[in-house]
Design an enzyme around this catalytic site. Sequence first.
Site, PDB file in Angstrom:
ATOM      1  CB  SER A 191      58.926  69.816 -10.412  1.00 53.54           C
ATOM      2  OG  SER A 191      57.637  69.493  -9.971  1.00 53.54           O
ATOM      3  CG  ASP A 227      57.211  62.941 -13.608  1.00 51.84           C
ATOM      4  OD1 ASP A 227      56.589  62.990 -12.529  1.00 51.84           O
ATOM      5  OD2 ASP A 227      58.178  63.679 -13.871  1.00 51.84           O
ATOM      6  CG  HIS A 274      58.792  64.479  -9.931  1.00 50.11           C
ATOM      7  ND1 HIS A 274      58.196  65.000 -11.060  1.00 50.11           N
ATOM      8  CD2 HIS A 274      58.965  65.533  -9.077  1.00 50.11           C
ATOM      9  CE1 HIS A 274      58.006  66.295 -10.896  1.00 50.11           C
ATOM     10  NE2 HIS A 274      58.471  66.643  -9.706  1.00 50.11           N
TER      11      HIS A 274
END
Length: 518
Positions: free
Chosen positions: A231, A458, A485
């Site tokens: 991320s 995602d 995610h």
Amino acid sequence: MPVVACTSQQPGSPAQSQNQTETKGPVGPVPAGLDKFYSQPLSWGACAPYATTDDAKSLFRGDGLQCARMTVPLDYANPAGDTITIGVLRHKASDPGNRIGSLVVNPGGPGASGMTAAANLASQVTQTDLGKRFDLVGFDPRGVGASEPDVSCLTDQERDQERSQDLDLDGSPAGVAKQEAEAKDFASKCAQRTQHSTAMLANIGTRDVAKDMDVLRSVLGDQKLTYLGYSYGTRIGYTYAEAFPGNVRSMVLDGALDPNQDEVESLVAQGAGFGTAFNQFAAWCAAQRSCALGQNPADATKAFQDLVRPLIQNPILLADGRKLTFDDATLGAIQALYSQQLWQPLDSGLTELKRGIGTTLMALADQYNERDTSGHYSNTQDAFTAIRCVDDPRVTDKAKILDAENQYDKVAPFLDDGLPKGAALDACAFWPVPNTSEPHEPHVSGLPPVLVISTTNDPATPYQAGVNLAKDMNGALLTFEGTQHTVFLQGNSCVDNVGTQYLVDGTVPAAGKRCAGQ
């Protein structure tokens, strides 16, 4: 990321109580004036004193974990000035005879704890090729978690109070003025309550975290960095690659941020991701024996709105005295959309909501906010804002803000509150220091191939962002077909095999490689 069991003692892993001081640096190039930092020893010992949350207190008792503090300059432009410390956690390679080096991990956020992430992963990788051949290393970025000083803005009580108000729903001129007063007060409290005040806030961005990571590479004794970033951790990765391309051995970037998007563009793209994930959840839910949103996925958005919008006027009183607001109910849903493992709790929470019960949705919102059962918050949300405010230019164009809010409702209609929109400036508009970086295409040369992993549905970092990043960095792209995610080291054998082979021997997947959910 789900919490996993504590690690077991493994051959070649030191017991937690075994203290040792190691000097392995300097290794590799040392920037001018930074010799003492790149050559510093690390004194490894028990991790318990580094725990700042209930999760960390449990995880850090795991066998085979060691922790240390690393000293870095507060301001790299003045290395002779004030210093701060970075918390570091390590789980040694279980096959030291075939050890390659350290695998440095960051879970994203910004503001999430890399120490906790590494402790989470330790038991999963110990007997894999990664765990056998790499020391697993996590660090809390400057200002985060166990690193000192930490960013401090709101007290636990103030955070609870902020969550109880739903201030952002009032788009009237008076409501916007009140939101902006709260945002200005938040920025002021961050400067007042964080040690070193504005100097700390000015040097907390990704630019400086990347420099800290190069110091860490050296003191760990690694000629080149092997890195795994999830991320926002992908931003740390590509920022490091720009600053130190010759110091990169290999790099997995999973769930990428698009480096070219500004804050507003990124927000709308993320909204589209959550909108898609909600539709996937609705289709799954409709196929169950019972579903809080009904059996027709096409009606799910309205069914969700009908459940959560009444909370705007009538929040639900909980047993602990708090109230489930519209914002917390929708935040709980957002938290659940990060992983299919949370879809069942989301359905349960929505079913409860029909009966006037808010327990499960509040628990999901607390999980997002990192609030433990004692009412204590980690500093993740404070750090998130502080880092974001210096990583990107402030947005003060109210027409742009309003347009983004309207676009967000179109791409994520389940989150639309149905009220007139305002255009309040956020805390970054009142931040006491300027930004230190801005969106741009990474400029890298002399970089080995990196591996970018991107998930088709995602919710938080949409698939195209990973496609763009792989192209920008001339890297390899691995596509995962799923709705969650990030995915690496989360149980998908196809993804895990590709990523592990790359980290161990540098083999990149063939162009167009895809992995399906299992």
